[in-house]
Design a protein around this motif. Sequence first.
Motif, PDB file in Angstrom:
ATOM      1  N   THR A 117      30.356  45.582  58.299  1.00  0.00           N
ATOM      2  CA  THR A 117      30.638  44.167  58.014  1.00  0.00           C
ATOM      3  C   THR A 117      32.083  43.973  57.591  1.00  0.00           C
ATOM      4  N   THR A 118      32.553  42.766  57.828  1.00  0.00           N
ATOM      5  CA  THR A 118      33.899  42.378  57.414  1.00  0.00           C
ATOM      6  C   THR A 118      33.801  41.083  56.635  1.00  0.00           C
ATOM      7  N   LYS A 119      34.451  41.073  55.491  1.00  0.00           N
ATOM      8  CA  LYS A 119      34.489  39.874  54.662  1.00  0.00           C
ATOM      9  C   LYS A 119      35.944  39.545  54.357  1.00  0.00           C
ATOM     10  N   LYS A 120      36.315  38.298  54.574  1.00  0.00           N
ATOM     11  CA  LYS A 120      37.682  37.879  54.296  1.00  0.00           C
ATOM     12  C   LYS A 120      37.768  37.339  52.871  1.00  0.00           C
ATOM     13  N   VAL A 121      38.717  37.882  52.120  1.00  0.00           N
ATOM     14  CA  VAL A 121      38.905  37.451  50.730  1.00  0.00           C
ATOM     15  C   VAL A 121      40.358  37.046  50.536  1.00  0.00           C
ATOM     16  N   LYS A 122      40.574  36.099  49.659  1.00  0.00           N
ATOM     17  CA  LYS A 122      41.930  35.631  49.367  1.00  0.00           C
ATOM     18  C   LYS A 122      42.424  36.255  48.074  1.00  0.00           C
ATOM     19  N   ARG A 123      43.627  36.799  48.134  1.00  0.00           N
ATOM     20  CA  ARG A 123      44.258  37.409  46.975  1.00  0.00           C
ATOM     21  C   ARG A 123      45.453  36.563  46.553  1.00  0.00           C
ATOM     22  N   PRO A 124      45.779  36.560  45.279  1.00  0.00           N
ATOM     23  CA  PRO A 124      46.977  35.828  44.838  1.00  0.00           C
ATOM     24  C   PRO A 124      48.221  36.381  45.519  1.00  0.00           C
ATOM     25  N   ALA A 125      49.199  35.527  45.709  1.00  0.00           N
ATOM     26  CA  ALA A 125      50.455  35.970  46.313  1.00  0.00           C
ATOM     27  C   ALA A 125      51.109  37.027  45.435  1.00  0.00           C
ATOM     28  N   ASN A 126      51.933  37.903  46.045  1.00  0.00           N
ATOM     29  CA  ASN A 126      52.604  38.955  45.288  1.00  0.00           C
ATOM     30  C   ASN A 126      53.498  38.357  44.207  1.00  0.00           C
ATOM     31  N   ARG A 127      53.459  38.990  43.032  1.00  0.00           N
ATOM     32  CA  ARG A 127      54.324  38.548  41.949  1.00  0.00           C
ATOM     33  C   ARG A 127      55.483  39.527  41.814  1.00  0.00           C
ATOM     34  N   GLN A 165      53.838  30.784  47.191  1.00  0.00           N
ATOM     35  CA  GLN A 165      53.282  30.703  48.541  1.00  0.00           C
ATOM     36  C   GLN A 165      51.753  30.780  48.490  1.00  0.00           C
ATOM     37  N   VAL A 166      51.114  30.405  49.583  1.00  0.00           N
ATOM     38  CA  VAL A 166      49.657  30.422  49.652  1.00  0.00           C
ATOM     39  C   VAL A 166      49.141  31.853  49.455  1.00  0.00           C
ATOM     40  N   PRO A 167      47.949  32.011  48.852  1.00  0.00           N
ATOM     41  CA  PRO A 167      47.393  33.360  48.641  1.00  0.00           C
ATOM     42  C   PRO A 167      47.253  34.112  49.962  1.00  0.00           C
ATOM     43  N   ARG A 168      47.453  35.403  49.894  1.00  0.00           N
ATOM     44  CA  ARG A 168      47.319  36.209  51.100  1.00  0.00           C
ATOM     45  C   ARG A 168      45.841  36.517  51.362  1.00  0.00           C
ATOM     46  N   GLU A 169      45.506  36.680  52.620  1.00  0.00           N
ATOM     47  CA  GLU A 169      44.127  36.940  53.009  1.00  0.00           C
ATOM     48  C   GLU A 169      43.967  38.403  53.377  1.00  0.00           C
ATOM     49  N   GLU A 170      42.908  39.028  52.838  1.00  0.00           N
ATOM     50  CA  GLU A 170      42.637  40.426  53.132  1.00  0.00           C
ATOM     51  C   GLU A 170      41.221  40.567  53.660  1.00  0.00           C
ATOM     52  N   GLU A 171      40.956  41.698  54.298  1.00  0.00           N
ATOM     53  CA  GLU A 171      39.624  41.980  54.811  1.00  0.00           C
ATOM     54  C   GLU A 171      38.995  43.127  54.046  1.00  0.00           C
ATOM     55  N   GLN A 172      37.727  42.923  53.662  1.00  0.00           N
ATOM     56  CA  GLN A 172      36.958  43.983  53.029  1.00  0.00           C
ATOM     57  C   GLN A 172      35.916  44.483  54.022  1.00  0.00           C
ATOM     58  N   ALA A 224      28.939  38.591  54.410  1.00  0.00           N
ATOM     59  CA  ALA A 224      29.842  39.002  55.498  1.00  0.00           C
ATOM     60  C   ALA A 224      30.277  37.823  56.357  1.00  0.00           C
ATOM     61  N   ASP A 225      31.512  37.875  56.801  1.00  0.00           N
ATOM     62  CA  ASP A 225      32.020  36.903  57.771  1.00  0.00           C
ATOM     63  C   ASP A 225      31.806  37.396  59.200  1.00  0.00           C
ATOM     64  N   GLU A 226      31.747  38.697  59.359  1.00  0.00           N
ATOM     65  CA  GLU A 226      31.526  39.280  60.682  1.00  0.00           C
ATOM     66  C   GLU A 226      30.635  40.510  60.546  1.00  0.00           C
ATOM     67  N   ILE A 227      29.644  40.620  61.433  1.00  0.00           N
ATOM     68  CA  ILE A 227      28.704  41.742  61.397  1.00  0.00           C
ATOM     69  C   ILE A 227      28.714  42.428  62.755  1.00  0.00           C
ATOM     70  N   LEU A 228      28.950  43.731  62.735  1.00  0.00           N
ATOM     71  CA  LEU A 228      28.971  44.511  63.968  1.00  0.00           C
ATOM     72  C   LEU A 228      27.862  45.566  63.897  1.00  0.00           C
ATOM     73  N   VAL A 229      27.030  45.603  64.933  1.00  0.00           N
ATOM     74  CA  VAL A 229      25.906  46.544  65.001  1.00  0.00           C
ATOM     75  C   VAL A 229      26.167  47.565  66.092  1.00  0.00           C
ATOM     76  N   LYS A 230      25.980  48.827  65.753  1.00  0.00           N
ATOM     77  CA  LYS A 230      26.139  49.905  66.727  1.00  0.00           C
ATOM     78  C   LYS A 230      24.792  50.582  66.933  1.00  0.00           C
ATOM     79  N   ALA A 246      26.515  40.569  65.546  1.00  0.00           N
ATOM     80  CA  ALA A 246      25.217  40.077  65.072  1.00  0.00           C
ATOM     81  C   ALA A 246      25.400  38.802  64.256  1.00  0.00           C
ATOM     82  N   SER A 247      24.365  38.006  64.232  1.00  0.00           N
ATOM     83  CA  SER A 247      24.349  36.789  63.415  1.00  0.00           C
ATOM     84  C   SER A 247      23.185  36.874  62.437  1.00  0.00           C
TER      85      SER A 247
END
Length: 469
Positions: free
Chosen positions: A47-57, A79-86, A111-117, A126-127
């Motif tokens: 699975t992939t989940k997109k999370v927002k992190r505060p901008a670099n200080r 600037q807008v928070p940066r987006e990362e993937e978990q 999860a924002d995205e689910i991949l099945v193997k 997958a949904s």
Amino acid sequence: MKKIIFLFSVFVFGLGISANAAWYEGRPNSFAPLVKKVKAAVVNISTTKKVKRPANRFPRSPFGEMDPFEEFRKFFENQVPREEEQHSLGTGFIINKDGDILTNNHVVGEADEILVKLFDGRKFKASVVGRDERSDMAVIKIKSKEDLPFATLGNSDLMEPGDWVVAVGNPFGFEQTVTVGVVSAKGRVIQDSRSPFAKFIQTDASINPGNSGGPLFNAGGEVIGINTMIYGMGTGIGFAIPINLAKEAVPQLISKGSVTRGWLGVQIQQMTPELAESYGLKQEQGALIGGVLPGSPADQSGLKRGDIVLEYDGKKVEEPFDLSAYVASSAVGKTIKLKVLRQGKEQTIEAKVGKRPEEGAIREEKPQTPKEQATSDALGLSVRDITPEDAKKLNLPSTHTGVIVDQVQPGSSAEDHDVREGDLLLEINGVGINSAEDYVREAKKLSKGSLARLLIGRGSMTIYVAFRI
């Protein structure tokens, strides 16, 4: 005589050898045929989940506002928070030819995205079809042009401690890992687990991160559990949700995406040795009703505070968890029969199961009451009458009568059994307490060694507490 004893010893020894030999001959030589039979239905889930992190200080300049680059620092920090993937890994298993897959909710829930193997290497997006946080189960779906291999669901109630089990999963990303063990125990209630209505199967088959959502098979290749959690790393203690619980929830998850649970509207508590003795019971059994919510199905059926539920629709209630699980799994609108013990006599009450309210709809509040100096008595308590001001603070009717626990004597039995300052004292040994005068009268009847059963009001709940003085 010695010869007879010797022959008898040889006979018993022979029986022991015979029993061991039977077990030895009945054990599987290999689990390979079973694994070949079931592994095609087991899938790896990433699975992939997109999370927002505060901008670099950036560190502030020692020159402060005088630094010509200070404006640049502020610009980039705002600037807008940066987006990362978990990314996370889990396991699931196909439950029908159409591509429905059963797994844990904590594997795919956020999860924002689910991949099945699949076992043959094919990958599908997958949904989520349905998920249920309170049972930690979810159904996801993949679409394939051809029918897919699927697992057979067994009967978890038939499993016994010592039965062989096989886990297949994706621990730490190692695909199609097979581990073997036995059912170590059944009926484990895990406090604060993700599945509060489950009595878990405990197993020593190795389960690790990534196994979550995967199947636990019996020796016949049927799924009897969903591997869900472990008790520490490398302990050999893992837990699986019984598949019979899943068989009740899956049809709802597929048809409407959620699970509707039954509800009676009672507050229940565990029987302690002291409570059991106070009710004349020889053993701690059943679920003690500490309160009945007004207007609830329980209220409408005639259930009362102080009733002890012994059976639910013919099924024995050993402890409060049993009642909660039976009610939750009952269809809304179903009429059920409860065997209860009331004032020493058994009786049967019919109740119509209602729909469980959303979480948080019924909340518990802890009352706040002022402290005053007073003298404790045999119970180790000091109490006072409820005033109109108290009633207002506690959201009680202004005409409400009763007493508030002002102080609990340190080291007293009342303190040991969690009677608290601010509790409302409603009964002593079944006698209603409407004033401090009532309390003094009933407390005088008690002496050292007496058994006291108190009915306590705490927030939105009422509970029974029993102890010897």
